[in-house]
Motif scaffolding. Structure first.
Motif, PDB file in Angstrom:
ATOM      1  N   SER A 181     -60.320 -27.190 -10.103  1.00 49.22           N
ATOM      2  CA  SER A 181     -59.428 -27.655 -11.300  1.00 49.22           C
ATOM      3  C   SER A 181     -58.914 -29.099 -11.107  1.00 49.22           C
ATOM      4  O   SER A 181     -58.266 -29.429 -10.097  1.00 49.22           O
ATOM      5  CB  SER A 181     -58.461 -26.574 -11.388  1.00 49.22           C
ATOM      6  OG  SER A 181     -57.734 -26.944 -12.581  1.00 49.22           O
ATOM      7  N   ASP A 216     -55.484 -28.543 -10.538  1.00 44.85           N
ATOM      8  CA  ASP A 216     -54.965 -28.070  -9.255  1.00 44.85           C
ATOM      9  C   ASP A 216     -53.613 -28.926  -8.680  1.00 44.85           C
ATOM     10  O   ASP A 216     -53.777 -30.254  -8.363  1.00 44.85           O
ATOM     11  CB  ASP A 216     -56.124 -28.273  -8.315  1.00 44.85           C
ATOM     12  CG  ASP A 216     -55.508 -27.338  -6.710  1.00 44.85           C
ATOM     13  OD1 ASP A 216     -54.836 -27.936  -6.238  1.00 44.85           O
ATOM     14  OD2 ASP A 216     -56.345 -26.385  -6.419  1.00 44.85           O
ATOM     15  N   PHE A 248     -61.294 -24.566 -14.809  1.00 45.50           N
ATOM     16  CA  PHE A 248     -59.872 -24.575 -14.392  1.00 45.50           C
ATOM     17  C   PHE A 248     -59.604 -23.389 -13.540  1.00 45.50           C
ATOM     18  O   PHE A 248     -58.626 -23.083 -12.898  1.00 45.50           O
ATOM     19  CB  PHE A 248     -58.920 -24.465 -15.607  1.00 45.50           C
ATOM     20  CG  PHE A 248     -58.994 -25.397 -16.562  1.00 45.50           C
ATOM     21  CD1 PHE A 248     -58.415 -26.794 -16.201  1.00 45.50           C
ATOM     22  CD2 PHE A 248     -59.611 -25.314 -17.822  1.00 45.50           C
ATOM     23  CE1 PHE A 248     -58.581 -27.719 -16.952  1.00 45.50           C
ATOM     24  CE2 PHE A 248     -59.538 -26.419 -18.623  1.00 45.50           C
ATOM     25  CZ  PHE A 248     -59.299 -27.659 -18.402  1.00 45.50           C
ATOM     26  N   GLN A 304     -59.413 -21.673  -9.909  1.00 40.78           N
ATOM     27  CA  GLN A 304     -59.058 -22.251  -8.371  1.00 40.78           C
ATOM     28  C   GLN A 304     -59.581 -21.218  -7.350  1.00 40.78           C
ATOM     29  O   GLN A 304     -60.188 -20.227  -7.449  1.00 40.78           O
ATOM     30  CB  GLN A 304     -57.776 -22.460  -8.531  1.00 40.78           C
ATOM     31  CG  GLN A 304     -57.127 -23.476  -9.397  1.00 40.78           C
ATOM     32  CD  GLN A 304     -55.765 -23.964  -9.500  1.00 40.78           C
ATOM     33  OE1 GLN A 304     -55.171 -23.933  -8.366  1.00 40.78           O
ATOM     34  NE2 GLN A 304     -55.433 -24.572 -10.519  1.00 40.78           N
ATOM     35  N   HIS A 337     -55.724 -16.578  -9.581  1.00 46.17           N
ATOM     36  CA  HIS A 337     -55.030 -17.828 -10.073  1.00 46.17           C
ATOM     37  C   HIS A 337     -54.752 -17.600 -11.613  1.00 46.17           C
ATOM     38  O   HIS A 337     -55.710 -17.337 -12.349  1.00 46.17           O
ATOM     39  CB  HIS A 337     -55.738 -19.104  -9.885  1.00 46.17           C
ATOM     40  CG  HIS A 337     -55.028 -20.099 -10.735  1.00 46.17           C
ATOM     41  ND1 HIS A 337     -54.002 -21.036 -10.321  1.00 46.17           N
ATOM     42  CD2 HIS A 337     -55.797 -21.161 -11.987  1.00 46.17           C
ATOM     43  CE1 HIS A 337     -53.779 -21.859 -11.054  1.00 46.17           C
ATOM     44  NE2 HIS A 337     -54.772 -21.692 -12.193  1.00 46.17           N
ATOM     45  N   ASP A 345     -53.251 -20.055 -14.752  1.00 48.20           N
ATOM     46  CA  ASP A 345     -53.256 -21.361 -15.298  1.00 48.20           C
ATOM     47  C   ASP A 345     -51.541 -21.504 -15.709  1.00 48.20           C
ATOM     48  O   ASP A 345     -51.208 -20.430 -16.460  1.00 48.20           O
ATOM     49  CB  ASP A 345     -54.094 -21.948 -16.434  1.00 48.20           C
ATOM     50  CG  ASP A 345     -55.236 -22.645 -15.852  1.00 48.20           C
ATOM     51  OD1 ASP A 345     -55.269 -22.894 -14.521  1.00 48.20           O
ATOM     52  OD2 ASP A 345     -56.011 -22.987 -16.481  1.00 48.20           O
ATOM     53  N   ASP A 346     -50.938 -22.560 -15.203  1.00 46.14           N
ATOM     54  CA  ASP A 346     -49.566 -22.692 -15.731  1.00 46.14           C
ATOM     55  C   ASP A 346     -49.494 -23.523 -17.100  1.00 46.14           C
ATOM     56  O   ASP A 346     -50.037 -24.559 -17.387  1.00 46.14           O
ATOM     57  CB  ASP A 346     -48.982 -23.741 -14.640  1.00 46.14           C
ATOM     58  CG  ASP A 346     -47.328 -24.064 -15.034  1.00 46.14           C
ATOM     59  OD1 ASP A 346     -46.887 -23.609 -16.013  1.00 46.14           O
ATOM     60  OD2 ASP A 346     -46.729 -24.643 -14.111  1.00 46.14           O
ATOM     61  N   ARG A 367     -50.800 -27.675 -19.374  1.00 42.97           N
ATOM     62  CA  ARG A 367     -51.798 -27.691 -20.446  1.00 42.97           C
ATOM     63  C   ARG A 367     -52.114 -28.847 -20.989  1.00 42.97           C
ATOM     64  O   ARG A 367     -53.474 -29.311 -20.920  1.00 42.97           O
ATOM     65  CB  ARG A 367     -51.733 -26.579 -21.331  1.00 42.97           C
ATOM     66  CG  ARG A 367     -52.624 -26.399 -22.469  1.00 42.97           C
ATOM     67  CD  ARG A 367     -52.407 -25.244 -23.329  1.00 42.97           C
ATOM     68  NE  ARG A 367     -53.560 -25.107 -24.070  1.00 42.97           N
ATOM     69  CZ  ARG A 367     -53.835 -25.758 -25.421  1.00 42.97           C
ATOM     70  NH1 ARG A 367     -53.055 -26.683 -25.885  1.00 42.97           N
ATOM     71  NH2 ARG A 367     -54.794 -25.294 -26.103  1.00 42.97           N
ATOM     72  N   ALA A 382     -54.096 -30.902 -18.464  1.00 42.00           N
ATOM     73  CA  ALA A 382     -55.313 -30.528 -18.486  1.00 42.00           C
ATOM     74  C   ALA A 382     -56.240 -31.155 -19.798  1.00 42.00           C
ATOM     75  O   ALA A 382     -57.217 -31.895 -19.582  1.00 42.00           O
ATOM     76  CB  ALA A 382     -55.232 -29.120 -18.603  1.00 42.00           C
ATOM     77  N   THR A 418     -57.191 -18.710 -17.568  1.00 37.50           N
ATOM     78  CA  THR A 418     -57.347 -20.234 -17.545  1.00 37.50           C
ATOM     79  C   THR A 418     -56.972 -20.550 -19.004  1.00 37.50           C
ATOM     80  O   THR A 418     -56.911 -19.714 -19.748  1.00 37.50           O
ATOM     81  CB  THR A 418     -58.532 -20.772 -16.713  1.00 37.50           C
ATOM     82  OG1 THR A 418     -59.818 -20.493 -17.959  1.00 37.50           O
ATOM     83  CG2 THR A 418     -58.787 -20.151 -15.523  1.00 37.50           C
ATOM     84  N   TYR A 419     -56.970 -21.945 -19.201  1.00 41.01           N
ATOM     85  CA  TYR A 419     -56.703 -22.313 -20.514  1.00 41.01           C
ATOM     86  C   TYR A 419     -57.954 -21.908 -21.376  1.00 41.01           C
ATOM     87  O   TYR A 419     -57.593 -22.016 -22.583  1.00 41.01           O
ATOM     88  CB  TYR A 419     -56.491 -23.879 -20.392  1.00 41.01           C
ATOM     89  CG  TYR A 419     -55.452 -24.349 -19.513  1.00 41.01           C
ATOM     90  CD1 TYR A 419     -53.963 -24.082 -19.709  1.00 41.01           C
ATOM     91  CD2 TYR A 419     -55.686 -25.139 -18.350  1.00 41.01           C
ATOM     92  CE1 TYR A 419     -52.895 -24.161 -18.917  1.00 41.01           C
ATOM     93  CE2 TYR A 419     -54.709 -25.576 -17.591  1.00 41.01           C
ATOM     94  CZ  TYR A 419     -53.372 -25.212 -17.744  1.00 41.01           C
ATOM     95  OH  TYR A 419     -52.433 -25.698 -16.922  1.00 41.01           O
TER      96      TYR A 419
END
Length: 306
Positions: free
Chosen positions: A89, A92, A122, A124, A142, A144-145, A149, A152, A178-179
């Motif tokens: 990603s 990452d 995205f 990981q 994983h 995504d945070d 975003r 990203a 993920t996003y």
């Protein structure tokens, strides 16, 4: 426009993993090892591959070894359908900047191999629990945070600019949590990126295998296919028992799984899809199944384009 015979359809080389039987990283292996593995693909009647970085990360090869790979590829009578990045990603927290650099290198290399699209995403590295599971998707991985975003989006735009400069496209692989983890999230993310050289990889096999509730596949495809420019394509069984709440799934050839790909591919063509396909499969004789899937797609295309 491609014909059924000329449409780019590649075998994903992840079937061979990223090390040789003696533990040598494929990246460091001799060209004779690469040739031996490529020859197995050719012997199954498949003429194109995707050298995913889960097999051979071209971005990390020296210029000399890239040319060595090119000679091996030519020698085995194969070409590239696409180039995919896997589990690297661009956001990452430890390796994101390096992953951006690698993606830019893939984009730089792609035209010289006749490749029109580079795939990224995205997802990981798999967790220890995923590595211990029979199938890695049976354990949570994983997530995504949301705070990353915007970063990203910024980095995908950077890659989109680079792709446009090379006359190719970038594709974002759909993957859970993920996003671009659902159809709606994927379309929303793509709209926020707002770049004419960036599209979606509608790899809904990643979603229908999950042991959780997911949107019906016809609905998901209807949302994402208009934005698709590349396609990791695979199939699974999927079952749900409402009495116990239990799900089950397992990899299957395209022809026999939960998703009706004859219907979906024909619908994609109606919506203007013209990107490459990359066939994937997990477990069993994955390479053999991939070869069957390549031939299946060509038959569906032949019927749809007639």
């Amino acid at each position: 426009m491609f014909t059924a015979e000329t449409w780019p359809i590649g075998a994903n080389m992840l079937s061979f993993g990223n090390t040789t039987p003696d533990g040598t990283p494929t990246l460091e292996a001799s060209s004779s090892v690469w040739a031996s593995q490529l020859r197995q693909v050719k012997e199954l009647g498949v003429d194109q591959i995707d050298p995913t970085d889960a097999w051979l990360p071209l971005a990390k090869l020296s210029d000399e070894r890239v040319e060595e790979f090119r000679r091996v590829l030519d020698g085995e009578g194969l070409t590239l359908s696409s180039i995919s990045m896997t589990r690297n990603s661009v956001v990452d927290v430890d390796n994101g900047e390096q992953n951006v650099a690698d993606a830019l290198r893939f984009i730089e290399l792609a035209p010289s191999f006749g490749v029109s699209v580079v795939n990224t995403g995205f997802m990981q590295a798999t967790t220890e629990a995923q590595n211990d599971a029979i199938w890695f998707w049976l354990a949570d991985g994983h997530v995504d945070d949301p705070a990353l975003r915007d970063l990203a989006i910024e980095r995908i735009r950077t890659l989109g600019d680079a792709a446009r400069g090379q006359g190719i496209e970038l594709s974002l692989e759909m993957y859970e949590d993920t996003y671009v983890g659902t159809a709606d999230e994927a379309v929303a993310f793509l709209q926020d990126v707002d770049h004419d050289s960036v599209g979606l990889n509608p790899d809904l096999g990643n979603l229908v295998r999950l042991h959780r509730e997911v949107e019906p596949w016809p609905d998901m495809f209807e949302k994402v296919l208009p934005h698709a420019n590349f396609w990791h394509i695979k199939n699974y069984t999927r079952d749900y028992d409402p009495a116990t709440g239990a799900y089950s799934s397992a990899p299957m050839p395209l022809k026999y799984g939960y998703i009706n790909y004859r219907t979906v591919i024909r619908r994609a063509l109606e919506l203007g899809y013209s990107g490459p396909f990359c066939c994937e499969h997990y477990g069993s004789d994955s390479l053999g199944v991939i070869a069957e899937n390549v031939h299946y797609i060509r038959q569906v295309l032949s019927s749809a384009l007639a």
